[in-house]
Design an enzyme around this catalytic site. Structure first.
Site, mmCIF file in Angstrom:
data_model
loop_
_atom_site.group_PDB
_atom_site.id
_atom_site.type_symbol
_atom_site.label_atom_id
_atom_site.label_comp_id
_atom_site.label_asym_id
_atom_site.label_seq_id
_atom_site.Cartn_x
_atom_site.Cartn_y
_atom_site.Cartn_z
ATOM 1 N N GLY A 1 0.820 -1.205 0.000
ATOM 2 C CA GLY A 1 0.000 0.000 0.000
ATOM 3 C C GLY A 1 0.853 1.253 0.000
ATOM 4 C CG PHE A 2 4.273 1.416 -1.320
ATOM 5 C CD1 PHE A 2 5.415 0.894 -0.724
ATOM 6 C CD2 PHE A 2 3.804 0.820 -2.475
ATOM 7 C CE1 PHE A 2 6.057 -0.204 -1.270
ATOM 8 C CE2 PHE A 2 4.444 -0.275 -3.027
ATOM 9 C CZ PHE A 2 5.572 -0.786 -2.421
ATOM 10 C CD GLN B 1 9.689 -3.729 4.709
ATOM 11 O OE1 GLN B 1 9.350 -2.576 4.898
ATOM 12 N NE2 GLN B 1 9.160 -4.454 3.772
ATOM 13 C CD GLU C 1 6.825 4.698 6.990
ATOM 14 O OE1 GLU C 1 6.173 5.618 6.517
ATOM 15 O OE2 GLU C 1 6.643 4.255 8.139
ATOM 16 C CB ILE D 1 1.626 -3.498 4.736
ATOM 17 C CG1 ILE D 1 1.433 -2.598 3.518
ATOM 18 C CG2 ILE D 1 3.039 -3.479 5.219
ATOM 19 C CD1 ILE D 1 1.752 -1.141 3.772
ATOM 20 N N GLY D 2 2.569 -6.777 3.861
ATOM 21 C CA GLY D 2 3.417 -7.559 2.960
ATOM 22 C C GLY D 2 4.833 -7.644 3.478
ATOM 23 N NE ARG E 1 17.517 -9.011 19.892
ATOM 24 C CZ ARG E 1 17.074 -9.983 20.682
ATOM 25 N NH1 ARG E 1 16.243 -9.707 21.652
ATOM 26 N NH2 ARG E 1 17.507 -11.191 20.493
ATOM 27 C CB ILE E 2 17.007 -6.597 13.080
ATOM 28 C CG1 ILE E 2 17.631 -5.215 12.819
ATOM 29 C CG2 ILE E 2 16.253 -7.100 11.843
ATOM 30 C CD1 ILE E 2 16.636 -4.102 12.552
ATOM 31 C CG LEU E 3 11.675 -8.193 16.381
ATOM 32 C CD1 LEU E 3 10.200 -8.372 16.719
ATOM 33 C CD2 LEU E 3 12.524 -8.412 17.629
#
Lengths: 333, 751
Positions: free
Chosen positions: B249-250, B651, B718, B476-477, B641-643
Site C-alpha cells: 500500500g505504501f 524491507q 520506511e 502490508i506484505g 533490535r532486528i527481529l
C-alpha cells in the site's frame, strides 16, 4: 458492451476477402487481423481500437523463417519476435535485428508479438491512448494536446502540426537499416513494398500510418543477402535500464576497408514519427575515415531537420550521441 | 511466570525467518481483498470526471442503463445519503478526502467519481461506465507546478488536526543566517509521486440488515470501520472490515477513499454484495499520492562547517477541499546540532486529488532537501560530507531538549564508510573512473520516527499443542504474520509451524495501522502480555485440575518454558506439555489478552525515540551516451533490535530500490490543459525495474532500544527510503558536475 466477431479463416484468401470489406486498413477499421495481439488487444481494452470483427491469422502458414534464393531471409508474418531474435541465422547475419528486438518489451511480450504486428505497432503517445483526450490520429481534426502538453517522449523528426507521435518499434529501426521488403497479399494481388515506403509521415493525415489498403495482409518480410563483413549495432537509450520505449535508438550496418567506411546504413528510433532511415548520415559516412569526427558529422546530418517540442529538445542531442556511439561501437567491433 | 529465554540459536527472535505466510502467497491461496466472491455478487465500476475543474451539468445514463446485465447507474440524484466523517478522539476518524462521493455537482480534480455503474459482471459494468455521457461546465484547472504558499492563518487545519505553520523554532535563525560567515540558500523540488502497489485498491461490501462487512485493501481496518460507521450513521460495531492480505500500500491504503462508501451505498440499495476494484488509471487520480514539494533551505555555518543556522521553508500542493500537510520538517529539528533553527510550511491549493502519506511521508522529501543542502555546504567548504555530519552531531534532541533513547548515527557513518571504501574517494568532480565510466560517490544520513501505537492482542494455547495469536493489525506484505508468530513462539514456547496467526479483521483485538513503521514495535508488549496471561491461566488450571501433576502446588511454585509447565523445584525436564494439562482439564484452549500502550503523541516524552542510518551510493556516468546508472549502494540502519533480519533486509533493500526510482525516474505529470495525471499507467510512470537494481549491501547495527519495548525493536519499513535520493544526487554531482535540485534527475538535466 462493445462486442466483436472473432473468426479463423481457412486460408489467406479468405482472410483477405473478409478484411477487404472494411472501409480502411487504418485506425478505426471495422475489420482487423489479429496475431499476437500485444498492441491491438491492449488498444481494444482502452477503447482506442473498436473493431467489429477480428480475423485470427495465427493458424495461417506464415510462421517460418527460411532462406531465400538470392541468399537473403524470408520471415513469416506470424513469426514471434522471440523466435526471430533467437534465430541462429538472424543472430549471425542480421544481428542488428536480433539486438533491436531483444532491446524491446519483455520476454513475455516478445513471445507473443509477431513480425507483422510489430510493423504495425501503434504509437505510445499518452493522448492517443486515452479516449478522453483529443487526438488527430485517433479522431482526425480533434486537435493535438501533446504539442502543448506532455511531449517529452514524442518525435523530433517527421512531425507535422497535426501530430508528433513517435513510432515506438525497435524491430522496425533495424529492418529499416537492413533494407527489408514487406510482402503483402491484397484484394488486387500481391505486392512488395520497400521498407522506407511502408510507413507514412503524419502530415495532415496522421490517422494514416502505412500504405496498407483494406484486405492487405502482410505475409512476410524479406531481408536482402547480408553484406559481407558488415558490422551491426543497435543501441537504445532510455531512462531506466530495461522495459521502456526508446528516447533515442540507432541501428547501424557498416562495412569498412581498413579505417575507411565503405558502406553504411543508418536508422534511428524513438525520435521519428516513423522508423527513421537516415540517408543523410549514410552519405556523411561513406568514403570517410571511421573516426569520431566523421561519426559526429553523420549524427549532425541525421538530426539536421529535427524540430524540438517544449519538452523533448534534449532528444536531438541524445540521438546524436546515440548514433555516434553506435557507429563507434560498430567500427571498433 | 514466563521467562524470556534468548539463548543463541534457540530463540526465534533475531533469527532470519522465512515468511510463515509464504507458501500461501506463492500457491495463490492467500486471499486479497478482490479475491473474495459471494453468491449474487455484483460488480461496480466508477465513472471519473474528464475535467479537473467545473461542474457536472448533465449525466446521461439512459444508454448505459439499457445495456445487458446492468443493474443501476448511480449518481448524485440516486446514491442516497452518505454523510461526512470527523476526526475522533485519539487516532480515529482519519480521512484525507472528507467530501463524500457525489456530495455536490462540483468537480475539483480530474477523475473525481461522478457516477457508478453496477452490473452482473465486471465487463458489463465497465462497458456501462464507458457508456455514461456527461456534460460539464468546464473551467481551466490550476495544476501549476510553481508552488507559492496560499494565504492561510498561522494555525492551519491538517488531516490530523490543527498545526502551527511554524513547525519548529529555536534561537534567531534569520539573524544568525544573516551574520553567518558561510551561507547556502537553495530550493529543492520533489514531484508528485503515485503509490503503485501491485494490488489495486478494492472493496467488496456486504450488508446484512444494518450491519456492513467490507473486504477492503486497507492498512488500517479499525480507522476504516470508524469512518464508514460515521458515513452511514451506524454504530461502530455494525461495521466489520477484513483485510487478510495486502499487496502492499505504501501509505496509499492507510485512510479511506471514496470508492469504499460508493461500493457500500450501492450494495445497500441493491441488496447484493458489490465488488469495486479501482483501476490502475484511477489509482493515479482518486486514492492519493505524495504531493509535490518545494523547499527552500538556508544554512548558515562557520568556516569549519559547524552549523549556525538552519531554515527550511516548504510548500506542498494539496486538493481544493482538503488539508494534507507533507511534513517535510519532521526530522529537520533534531537530526543535526544547530542553535538557530526555523522550520515553517505552507500549502498551495491545486485541482488535484488529495495527496496522502506515501512511504516515509514528510521525512523522505524533507531529508532529500536538508541532506542535499548539507552535501552542498560540504562541497562549498571542501569538507568531506561524512565529516560535516560528524561535526554537527547533536548530543541530545535539540528540538525537545531531551536525550535520544538510542542514537548511533556516527557508528552508521563509520560502518558505512568502511564497507563502501569511502576513504578512496577523490573529491574532484569526474575524478574517479572505472572501465571507461566516470564514477560518482555520494552519501547522506537518514532518520525515521520510532514509537508505539496502542495495540491489543490475544493468545490462545490449544489442546492439540498449537497456539493462535490474533491482532487486528494488517500485514502490508512486510512480514507482520511472521513477527507475530516469532513473538508467540518466543513467549509460549510453541514452534513456528504450530502457531496460527490471525490478522486484518476488526472483530479481533484492536491493532495498529500498518503505518509509520510502528506495527512491530507496537505489538510486542501486547502479544507478550497476552501470552503471559494465557500462561497464567494455564498455571491456575494446572493447580486446580484433579489428577494434575501439579494439583497440590500453588501457581507461584510453577514456571512455564518451552511449552511445558513445571515445578520450579523439579526443573523443566519434569514438566508437562500444556496440551496434556488442557486435555486432563477437558479444556480445548486457554486464552490470554494483552495490551500495549501508545508512546506516539506523548506530549512529555523522556526520550526522543528515532531510528537512524545512512546511505553510500555509487553511480556510473557515461557522458558519450548520457547514461547514468546507480551501480552500488551500502546502507547502514540503526533501528534497534532486528527481529527478523531476512524480512528486515528485504524491507531496506526494497526501500533503496524505491529510492532509486524517486531519485531518477518517478514523477506524476498533470496535463497542463485538462489537469489529468497523464502518465497514469505502469509504462509511462517510470519506476525502477530489476535491471536498475544494483548490488545493495544492508548492515544493521542491532542495538536494542529498551525505551521502545522489551525487545528493543523499532520499525524499519520506511527509513530505508529516507536520505537515499540525496545520496544519489550527490553522487550524480560528483560524477557529472551537475547539481540537480528538482527530482527526478533526468537525462536532459545532464546533457
Amino acid at each position: 458492451m462493445h462486442t466483436f466477431e472473432f473468426g479463423r479463416p481457412a486460408d489467406a484468401a479468405a482472410a483477405i476477402a473478409t478484411a477487404a470489406r472494411a472501409k480502411t486498413a487504418q485506425q478505426g477499421a471495422d475489420v482487423r487481423f489479429v496475431a499476437g495481439g500485444t498492441t491491438l488487444v491492449d488498444l481494444m481494452k482502452l477503447n482506442v481500437e473498436t473493431p467489429g470483427r477480428l480475423i485470427d491469422i495465427n493458424r495461417l502458414p506464415l510462421d517460418k523463417i527460411e532462406a531465400t534464393a538470392d541468399g537473403g531471409l524470408k520471415i513469416g508474418a506470424t513469426v514471434r519476435n522471440s523466435d526471430l531474435a533467437n534465430n541462429a541465422v538472424v543472430q549471425r547475419d542480421y544481428s542488428v535485428l536480433s539486438q533491436a528486438i531483444l532491446a524491446g518489451a519483455s520476454a513475455q511480450l516478445r513471445n507473443m508479438a509477431t513480425t507483422a504486428g510489430n510493423l504495425l505497432q501503434r504509437t505510445r503517445c499518452m493522448y492517443f491512448r486515452d479516449t478522453a483526450m483529443a487526438c488527430n490520429k485517433r479522431e482526425p481534426g480533434s486537435g493535438c494536446p501533446a504539442i502543448t502538453g506532455a511531449n517529452r517522449m514524442l518525435a523530433v523528426l517527421g512531425t507535422s502540426e497535426q501530430c508528433i507521435a513517435t513510432n515506438p518499434s525497435d524491430m522496425c529501426v533495424a529492418m529499416a537499416a537492413l533494407e527489408a521488403t514487406i510482402h503483402v497479399q491484397g484484394a488486387k494481388g500481391s505486392r512488395a513494398i520497400a521498407f522506407g515506403e511502408f510507413h507514412l509521415l503524419p502530415g495532415s493525415t496522421p490517422e494514416r500510418e502505412t500504405v496498407l489498403e483494406p484486405g492487405d495482409l502482410i505475409t512476410h518480410v524479406t531481408l536482402p543477402a547480408p553484406l559481407a563483413g558488415s558490422k551491426q549495432v543497435y543501441l537504445k537509450l532510455r531512462d531506466r535500464a530495461s522495459y521502456e520505449f526508446a528516447l533515442a535508438s540507432a541501428a547501424v550496418v557498416l562495412t569498412m576497408k581498413g579505417e575507411t567506411v565503405t558502406g553504411a546504413r543508418v536508422a534511428l528510433g524513438g525520435v521519428g514519427t516513423k522508423p527513421w532511415r537516415s540517408h543523410e548520415a549514410e552519405t556523411a559516412l561513406v568514403g570517410q575515415a571511421a573516426d569520431a569526427a566523421t561519426f559526429r558529422k553523420a549524427a549532425e546530418a541525421a538530426l539536421r531537420d529535427a524540430k524540438p517540442q517544449s519538452e523533448n529538445g534534449f532528444k536531438i542531442e541524445l540521438a546524436k550521441r546515440c548514433l555516434a556511439y553506435a557507429l563507434k561501437t560498430a567500427a571498433t567491433a | 511466570m514466563a521467562t524470556t529465554v534468548e539463548a543463541p540459536g534457540t530463540s526465534p527472535i533475531g533469527r532470519s525467518t522465512p515468511r510463515v505466510d509464504g507458501p500461501l502467497k506463492v500457491s495463490g491461496a492467500a486471499k486479497y481483498a478482490s479475491d473474495f466472491h459471494f453468491p449474487g455478487m455484483l460488480y461496480a465500476v466508477p465513472v471519473g470526471a474528464t475535467i479537473a475543474n467545473g461542474r457536472v451539468v448533465k449525466i446521461d445514463a439512459a444508454a448505459a442503463e439499457k445495456m445487458p446485465g446492468v443493474r443501476k447507474i448511480f449518481h448524485r440524484e440516486n446514491i442516497g445519503k452518505i454523510s461526512r466523517s470527523v476526526l475522533g478522539p485519539g487516532f480515529e476518524g482519519i480521512c484525507d478526502e472528507r467530501r463524500p462521493p457525489f456530495e455536490d455537482d462540483v468537480v475539483r480534480y480530474y477523475g473525481q467519481y461522478i457516477a457508478l455503474a453496477v452490473a452482473d459482471t465486471f465487463e458489463s459494468a465497465k462497458a456501462a461506465a464507458d457508456a455514461v455521457r456527461v456534460s460539464y461546465d468546464k473551467e481551466k484547472p490550476n495544476v501549476s507546478t510553481d508552488l507559492k504558499a496560499d494565504d492561510e492563518p498561522q494555525v492551519v487545519v491538517t488531516t490530523f488536526g490543527p498545526a502551527n505553520r511554524v513547525r519548529s523554532e529555536r534561537g534567531d535563525a534569520a539573524g544568525a543566517f544573516a551574520s553567518a560567515p558561510v551561507k547556502l540558500d537553495q530550493t529543492y523540488v520533489t514531484p508528485a509521486e503515485t503509490h503503485n502497489p501491485i494490488e489495486l485498491h478494492a472493496t467488496t461490501a456486504i450488508w446484512d440488515g444494518s450491519t456492513l462487512t467490507l473486504y477492503e485493501s486497507s492498512q488500517g481496518v479499525f480507522n476504516l470501520q470508524g469512518v464508514l460507521a460515521q458515513m452511514f450513521g451506524l454504530p461502530k460495531e455494525n461495521v466489520r472490515v477484513i483485510t487478510k492480505f495486502l499487496g502492499s500500500g505504501f501509505g496509499g491504503k492507510l485512510w479511506p477513499w471514496t470508492h469504499c462508501p460508493l461500493a457500500a451505498a450501492a450494495a445497500r440499495q441493491l441488496g447484493k454484495p458489490v465488488k469495486l476494484v479501482v483501476s490502475r488509471k484511477m489509482m493515479f487520480q482518486t486514492v492519493g499520492h505524495r504531493p509535490r514539494t518545494q523547499q527552500r533551505v538556508r544554512l548558515g555555518a562557520a568556516a569549519d562547517g559547524k552549523l549556525i543556522s538552519l531554515q527550511q521553508d516548504y510548500v506542498n500542493d494539496k486538493a481544493i477541499l482538503d488539508h494534507y500537510h507533507e511534513d517535510c520538517g519532521e526530522a529537520t529539528a533534531f537530526q543535526y546540532s544547530v542553535p538557530n533553527l526555523r522550520v515553517a510550511f505552507g500549502r498551495a491549493k491545486r485541482n488535484i486529488g488529495s495527496p496522502t502519506a506515501m512511504r516515509g511521508p514528510g521525512a523522505v522529501p524533507g531529508l532529500y532537501a536538508t541532506e542535499s543542502a548539507l552535501n552542498e555546504l560540504a562541497d562549498q567548504l571542501k569538507i568531506d560530507p561524512v565529516q560535516i555530519r560528524v561535526l554537527n552531531e547533536p548530543k541530545i534532541d535539540e528540538s525537545l531538549g531531551i536525550p535520544f533513547s538510542s542514537r548511533h548515527l556516527l557508528e552508521c557513518f563509520s560502518v558505512g564508510a568502511e564497507k563502501f571504501g569511502w576513504s578512496k574517494r577523490t573529491a574532484e568532480v569526474g575524478s574517479m573512473k572505472r572501465d571507461g565510466l566516470t564514477l560518482g560517490w555520494g552519501m547522506a544520513g537518514c532518520t525515521w520516527v520510532a514509537a508505539r501505537f496502542p495495540a491489543a492482542a490475544s493468545v490462545q494455547l490449544r489442546d492439540d499443542g498449537t497456539a493462535r495469536v490474533a491482532c487486528g493489525t494488517q500485514d502490508i506484505g512486510t512480514g507482520t504474520y511472521t513477527v507475530l508468530a516469532q513473538l508467540t513462539a518466543q513467549r509460549a514456547g510453541v514452534p513456528l509451524d504450530k502457531i496460527e496467526v490471525v490478522l486484518g479483521d476488526t472483530s479481533l483485538p484492536a491493532g495498529p495501522i500498518s503505518g509509520g513503521s510502528m506495527v512491530t514495535g507496537s505489538v510486542i508488549p501486547a502479544v507478550f502480555a497476552a501470552a503471559d496471561n494465557a500462561i497464567a491461566s494455564l498455571l491456575n488450571i494446572a493447580v486446580t485440575t484433579p489428577g494434575s501433576a501439579f494439583e497440590k502446588r500453588k501457581p507461584d511454585e510453577l514456571a512455564f518454558e518451552g511449552g511445558r509447565v513445571f515445578a520450579k523445584v523439579d526443573g523443566v525436564a519434569k514438566g508437562v506439555p500444556f496440551a496434556d494439562l488442557l486435555g486432563r482439564a477437558n479444556l480445548r484452549l486457554v486464552t490470554g489478552g494483552g495490551e500495549g500502550a501508545a508512546t506516539f503523541g506523548n506530549p512529555k516524552p523522556k526520550f526522543s525515540t528515532q531510528s537512524f542510518g545512512c546511505h553510500f551510493v555509487e553511480v556510473t556516468w557515461q557522458a558519450e551516451i548520457a547514461r547514468l546508472r546507480v551501480s552500488r549502494v551500502v546502507t547502514v540502519i540503526d533501528a534497534g533490535r532486528i527481529l527478523n533480519p531476512l524480512a528486515g533486509r528485504n524491507q531496506v533493500e526494497g526501500a533503496v530500490v524505491m529510492g532509486i526510482g524517486m531519485a531518477l525516474f518517478e514523477h506524476t505529470t498533470y496535463d497542463p490543459q485538462n489537469g489529468a495525471p497523464i502518465n497514469s499507467n505502469l509504462a509511462d510512470y517510470v519506476m525502477a525495474v530489476n535491471a536498475d537494481v544494483p548490488p545493495i549491501e544492508v548492515h544493521f547495527l542491532d542495538y536494542p532500544d529498551k525505551e521502545i519495548n522489551e525487545l528493543g525493536a523499532r520499525g524499519i519499513g520506511e527509513i530505508g527510503l529516507a536520505g537515499i535520493a540525496a545520496a544519489i544526487t550527490a553522487a550524480v554531482h560528483h560524477a557529472t558536475g551537475v547539481r540537480v535540485r528538482e527530482l527526478p534527475v533526468k537525462i536532459e538535466d545532464l546533457i
